[in-house]
Design a protein around this motif. Structure first.
Motif, mmCIF file in Angstrom:
data_model
loop_
_atom_site.group_PDB
_atom_site.id
_atom_site.type_symbol
_atom_site.label_atom_id
_atom_site.label_comp_id
_atom_site.label_asym_id
_atom_site.label_seq_id
_atom_site.Cartn_x
_atom_site.Cartn_y
_atom_site.Cartn_z
ATOM 1 N N SER A 22 -20.252 6.583 0.362
ATOM 2 C CA SER A 22 -19.142 5.647 0.222
ATOM 3 C C SER A 22 -18.585 5.731 -1.194
ATOM 4 O O SER A 22 -19.326 5.802 -2.166
ATOM 5 C CB SER A 22 -19.630 4.239 0.501
ATOM 6 O OG SER A 22 -18.638 3.325 0.115
ATOM 7 N N LEU A 23 -17.253 5.751 -1.284
ATOM 8 C CA LEU A 23 -16.621 5.810 -2.607
ATOM 9 C C LEU A 23 -16.163 4.425 -3.042
ATOM 10 O O LEU A 23 -15.480 4.272 -4.049
ATOM 11 C CB LEU A 23 -15.424 6.772 -2.566
ATOM 12 C CG LEU A 23 -15.769 8.219 -2.208
ATOM 13 C CD1 LEU A 23 -14.505 9.037 -2.016
ATOM 14 C CD2 LEU A 23 -16.646 8.859 -3.278
ATOM 15 N N LEU A 24 -16.543 3.403 -2.256
ATOM 16 C CA LEU A 24 -16.085 2.046 -2.566
ATOM 17 C C LEU A 24 -16.659 1.563 -3.889
ATOM 18 O O LEU A 24 -17.849 1.722 -4.155
ATOM 19 C CB LEU A 24 -16.505 1.075 -1.459
ATOM 20 C CG LEU A 24 -15.802 1.215 -0.113
ATOM 21 C CD1 LEU A 24 -16.379 0.232 0.882
ATOM 22 C CD2 LEU A 24 -14.297 1.009 -0.272
ATOM 23 N N GLU A 25 -15.805 0.989 -4.700
ATOM 24 C CA GLU A 25 -16.241 0.424 -5.979
ATOM 25 C C GLU A 25 -16.716 -1.016 -5.738
ATOM 26 O O GLU A 25 -16.206 -1.699 -4.850
ATOM 27 C CB GLU A 25 -15.051 0.365 -6.952
ATOM 28 C CG GLU A 25 -14.461 1.704 -7.300
ATOM 29 C CD GLU A 25 -15.243 2.433 -8.375
ATOM 30 O OE1 GLU A 25 -15.674 1.769 -9.343
ATOM 31 O OE2 GLU A 25 -15.427 3.652 -8.249
ATOM 32 N N SER A 26 -17.656 -1.473 -6.573
ATOM 33 C CA SER A 26 -18.076 -2.875 -6.472
ATOM 34 C C SER A 26 -17.123 -3.728 -7.281
ATOM 35 O O SER A 26 -16.677 -3.311 -8.351
ATOM 36 C CB SER A 26 -19.475 -3.054 -7.053
ATOM 37 O OG SER A 26 -20.357 -2.253 -6.347
ATOM 38 N N PRO A 27 -16.832 -4.939 -6.800
ATOM 39 C CA PRO A 27 -15.994 -5.810 -7.625
ATOM 40 C C PRO A 27 -16.788 -6.312 -8.831
ATOM 41 O O PRO A 27 -18.017 -6.154 -8.874
ATOM 42 C CB PRO A 27 -15.650 -6.965 -6.679
ATOM 43 C CG PRO A 27 -16.737 -6.975 -5.665
ATOM 44 C CD PRO A 27 -17.240 -5.565 -5.543
ATOM 45 N N HIS A 28 -16.118 -6.895 -9.788
ATOM 46 C CA HIS A 28 -16.792 -7.493 -10.946
ATOM 47 C C HIS A 28 -17.781 -8.545 -10.452
ATOM 48 O O HIS A 28 -17.522 -9.233 -9.460
ATOM 49 C CB HIS A 28 -15.730 -8.141 -11.846
ATOM 50 C CG HIS A 28 -16.263 -8.558 -13.172
ATOM 51 N ND1 HIS A 28 -17.038 -9.672 -13.332
ATOM 52 C CD2 HIS A 28 -16.132 -7.992 -14.391
ATOM 53 C CE1 HIS A 28 -17.371 -9.792 -14.607
ATOM 54 N NE2 HIS A 28 -16.837 -8.783 -15.281
#
Ligand SMILES: Nc1ncnc2c1ncn2[C@@H]1O[C@H](COP(=O)(O)OP(=O)(O)OP(=O)(O)O)[C@@H](O)[C@H]1O
Length: 274
Positions: A22-28
């Protein structure tokens, strides 16, 4: 062929094949964002930013906390619409969004430029990296609905945005003079590739109302939105007229004062999405 366990460069469909990473970034860590809706269009100038702004205002009026991530880095028009000309601030934890008069959180490249008339002459990877930072390094706080003004088209930058921000759905904005069927088909396929549901279509500049007789004038000819929507089994979520009061409100930074019920159906559809 010997397996080197690197599925990315291999087309074999073997038993060891792993799901792509998965290339999804984590939110802050200080952001709790419940729903993220991408607003897409086939080309610039059809009113994607206007729809993004109107939807955020509407959801806010309906009692939800809304925010806008302006991912249209080379044509950022959201801050102006809300009359925001200040620069983004930060603290030791991250970047802070700017807030509109009614409390809508915004982040846009225009809040980072020295002057909002400066052009963004950046290459694709820098643009895509900036958008990722808007997601992962901005302290959004608690947000019920975030609207992402997506970069137009289906190139490298929109693809990276699609892959890195966990969208819960997209809305496709079209206008009657476009090749609607082709545009909807492309946007829909791109979203399907990423397993993102398409919530429906919004037609902007659908008609103009004659100020004298009230008749609806089809300035750009007959709309084909209903046929196209039926062909793709998608709902038409709203039709927005050409209204000089809308462009004046955007130009004066007063979009929060707009009057009109054109997008109430779209707001209800978003609220009912599980
Ligand atoms: N229905 C409308 N009635 C009057 N003016 C409109 C309408 N829709 C859009 N406009 C005006 O047209 C211009 C372009 O709209 P907008 O910035 O939303 O388009 P866009 O698709 O986001 O374009 P870009 O991708 O280039 O930013 C704006 O000045 C906006 O105020």
């Amino acid at each position: 062929m010997d397996c080197n366990h690197n599925c990315e460069g291999c087309s074999q469909d073997c038993a060891q094949r792993q799901n792509p990473q998965s290339l999804l970034e984590s939110p802050h860590e200080m952001s709790q964002i419940k729903k993220v809706i991408g607003v897409v269009s086939g080309k610039g100038g059809v009113g994607k930013s206007l729809v993004t702004g109107l939807m955020a205002v509407l959801m806010n009026r309906r009692g939800h906390t809304s925010a806008i991530l302006d991912a249209d880095v080379t044509g950022p028009s959201v801050p102006k619409m809300f009359g925001i000309h200040s620069r983004a601030q930060g603290n030791e934890n991250g970047i802070l969004p700017a807030y509109s008069k009614t409390g809508i959180g915004l982040m846009s490249v225009n809040l980072l430029l020295e002057s909002d008339t400066d052009p963004v002459v950046w290459r694709g990877p820098v643009i895509a990296g900036t958008v990722k930072q808007f997601w992962s390094e901005v302290i959004w706080g608690e947000v019920d609905y975030m609207f992402v003004d997506m970069p137009p088209g289906t190139g490298d930058v929109p693809l990276t945005v699609f892959q890195s921000i966990p969208l819960d759905g997209i809305i496709i904005v079209t206008s009657p003079q476009e090749l609607v069927s082709m545009i909807v088909s492309k946007a829909l396929k791109m979203a399907q590739m990423m397993n993102i549901p398409t919530l429906g279509l919004i037609e902007n500049m659908s008609y103009a109302t004659c100020p004298d007789c009230g008749k609806q004038l089809k300035v750009f000819g007959e709309s084909h939105i209903d046929e196209v929507a039926a062909n793709f089994s998608l709902p038409v979520l709203g039709r927005i007229p050409i209204d000089p009061r809308l462009s004046a409100a955007c130009d004066r930074g007063m979009i929060e004062l707009f009057e009109g019920d054109w997008l109430d159906g779209a707001a209800a559809a978003i609220e009912s999405q599980k």
